[in-house]
Scaffold this active site. Structure first.
Site, PDB file in Angstrom:
ATOM      1  N   ARG A  94       0.809  -1.235   0.000  1.00 16.36           N
ATOM      2  CA  ARG A  94       0.000   0.000   0.000  1.00 16.36           C
ATOM      3  C   ARG A  94       0.835   1.274   0.000  1.00 16.36           C
ATOM      4  O   ARG A  94       0.385   2.320   0.443  1.00 16.36           O
ATOM      5  CB  ARG A  94      -0.982   0.027   1.168  1.00 16.36           C
ATOM      6  N   LYS A 137       2.355  11.225 -11.133  1.00 17.70           N
ATOM      7  CA  LYS A 137       1.573  10.276 -11.929  1.00 17.70           C
ATOM      8  C   LYS A 137       2.411   9.036 -12.201  1.00 17.70           C
ATOM      9  O   LYS A 137       3.514   9.130 -12.734  1.00 17.70           O
ATOM     10  CB  LYS A 137       1.166  10.902 -13.269  1.00 17.70           C
ATOM     11  N   GLU A 163       7.830  18.586 -24.907  1.00 17.61           N
ATOM     12  CA  GLU A 163       7.161  18.913 -23.634  1.00 17.61           C
ATOM     13  C   GLU A 163       7.652  20.248 -23.086  1.00 17.61           C
ATOM     14  O   GLU A 163       6.906  20.965 -22.419  1.00 17.61           O
ATOM     15  CB  GLU A 163       7.371  17.801 -22.598  1.00 17.61           C
ATOM     16  N   GLU A 186      -5.552  16.262 -10.493  1.00 18.77           N
ATOM     17  CA  GLU A 186      -6.139  16.542 -11.797  1.00 18.77           C
ATOM     18  C   GLU A 186      -7.643  16.705 -11.756  1.00 18.77           C
ATOM     19  O   GLU A 186      -8.385  16.072 -12.508  1.00 18.77           O
ATOM     20  CB  GLU A 186      -5.747  15.448 -12.812  1.00 18.77           C
TER      21      GLU A 186
END
Lengths: 361, 361
Positions: free
Chosen positions: A118, A140, A182, A234
């Site tokens: 976890r 992310k 990017e 997000e």
């Protein structure tokens, strides 16, 4: 060395940018817990950079897991290999994973860390420009699924990011350019002055000038950090970071992962987003041309793949994560340096764009 | 109906406890986003309870995924089945998963929700007493690995929990008793008055008296909620919820998942923890006897499996998630109603306990 801090309360972390950082034990010490350490990397990076990193961590006797190079590695099956190795070596919850690699290794290792018992700590050592300015910042993590990119994943912030310019020496030119896509994105969505600076310094960037790279990476990370700080998971403004990505993901999936680099697909996607913005009457043609021109000068594609027609594009875009309540949400431009998320794009304009946008190999 | 609120800021959620809740649309409406809905359940529950739930959600046309019953389902491979189904049906990030089942379905579905597109909403409908008082509260999700229970997982809070006493009508007696083990645990770790109440009302609880069950579930959830609120990600006090679990997990792994129910293994583990506390001179013998007696009256094991000797126990306990920096951390008792986490347990006392603790079938 420049350090950009991502300020997320208890999950805050530093991004160190500079040369000669990989071997600097002093950077790792504050980020390592009391438990075991495992480095995850790939065959190519293991040759070039692993010994220096192992030297820096020698006092911690790190274990090492070396995976195949390439996007095909970014799967749940590979994540299981990491979990199996951690369990076989009896790693506890106080362990730390270190990702030495580009976006594939970073996303995969971060996801493995997010779900092992976890959640355990991890450190990102991004070795591509793309990873240094994008995937290693913001937490992310995830892996691909046969039906879509990054479909399985988690938000999990690293304890620190070490962006060593020396790791870029071995980066192929094509991947450097994919990273610049990017970098250009940050100018387009949030920083017109940085876009101007990029128009002026693109050649030095392509020549890998250290000061120019450091500035470009630091500005990119600071821009991304500010957006992530405002919206870690997000819900809103963070979606602006997806400029070009809905088109780009459709391209990557449509041509098969890896045929186009992520940055190449995003580059073409940004030109598509700019042109769609112009078709909708919200961006001057001159801004589209500056966008297209800078991307083209960076050696990046300004066309879509000839193998994808409009219908295929629309079908691929419909499975994108940015779809909400069945409606496609797209990041569009109001100006260079000003992006916005739109959920009401006229389907006719989108189809017209997809039908008329130039195709290439 | 009683409602206990778990207060976690933006991730707060209600636990509704009572009869006739499964079919109450009004409870689901505030928790469902705008996207698609999928119910995940197992073959047994699908027969008994699925139609009522489908009726309550009829306006949302839920999809349904029915999995095999049993702990063997709680794997990464089954999680992949859920992800495959979600992607095949093009579920977006605004979708909601609903877990109708016990701990296996809840943990598995919660983990699938945690990692699908980096996190979607889910609702827990626990159908066992154990799940109602334990696994559906607190956001722990995960699956088993061949090398250990719950080794892969995430923290992911549900949007709401609906604990319908009617779903307990079909629960086998053995599973009811396994749930009572965790109810007793809350008395032992944090609430001496509740332990007294349990000594008095155990027979009514075993008879499934609705008011007695509602009180026991509400007190248990409130106790767990208070602990989770203080320590969502198990940095400190939350570890107290693991009373009996380090021994219990060793038992479950040692005899093979499913041979002992989780609650049975925890019951034996709590007696072991109490007895170890007494051996270390920090718990009166009378408290050990009250613990053993209540657990025995509940029809739960107060012995360890005869197939596990002390060495096997120690080896199995060494892979437990509670190991930190190579040191076993155990939850021990100072009194009934007062637990503490100890990282300095005398290895000799632990071995003596494991050697002398009664064994049974």
């Amino acid at each position: 060395m420049k350090t950009v801090t991502v300020d997320l309360g208890a999950r805050s972390y530093p991004i160190h940018i500079g040369s000669g950082l990989l071997g600097a034990s002093v950077l790792y010490d504050p980020c390592l817990g009391s438990g075991q350490v495992m480095i995850v990397t790939n065959t190519v990076l293991a040759q070039h950079h692993l010994p220096v990193l192992q030297g820096a961590l020698a006092s911690r006797s790190p274990q090492t897991l070396i995976l195949p190079d390439g996007e095909a590695t970014k799967t749940l099956a590979t994540t299981e290999r990491i979990w199996d190795a951690l369990l076989a070596a009896r790693f506890g919850r106080d362990a730390t994973l270190i990702a030495l690699g580009g976006g594939v290794i970073g996303d995969l290792t971060g996801f493995a860390a997010a779900c092992y018992q976890r959640g355990i700590d991890f450190i990102q050592i991004p070795t591509t420009l793309l990873a240094q300015v994008d995937s290693s910042v913001g937490g992310k993590t995830g892996v691909n699924h046969a039906r879509g990119k990054n479909m399985i994943g988690a938000f999990h912030q690293p304890r620190c990011v070490i962006a060593d310019l020396d790791t870029l020496h071995t980066l192929p030119d094509r991947e450097l350019r994919a990273g610049i896509a990017e970098v250009i994105k940050y100018g387009l969505i949030a920083d017109a002055a940085f876009f101007d600076w990029l128009e002026e310094h693109l050649d030095a960037l392509l020549d890998r000038d250290a000061d120019t790279l450091t500035h470009a990476i630091a500005v990119s990370c600071r821009t991304k950090a500010a957006i992530v700080e405002a919206d870690e998971r997000e819900g809103g403004v963070r979606a602006l970071l997806n400029l070009g990505h809905t088109f780009g993901h459709a391209i990557e999936t449509g041509v098969g992962y890896g045929a186009w680099l992520h940055g190449e697909a995003v580059a073409a996607g940004m030109v598509m987003a700019a042109e769609l913005s112009a078709r909708l009457g919200q961006l001057p043609a001159a801004a589209v041309e500056r966008t297209r021109s800078l991307i083209q000068r960076a050696g990046l594609p300004v066309h879509a793949p000839s193998s994808l027609d409009a219908d295929q594009f629309l079908a691929l875009m419909a499975v994108d994560k940015k779809v909400q309540a069945g409606r496609l949400r797209l990041v569009l431009l109001r100006a260079i340096g000003q992006a916005e998320l739109r959920g009401d794009t006229d389907p006719g304009a989108l189809r017209a764009l997809l039908e008329h946008f130039p195709r290439g190999p």
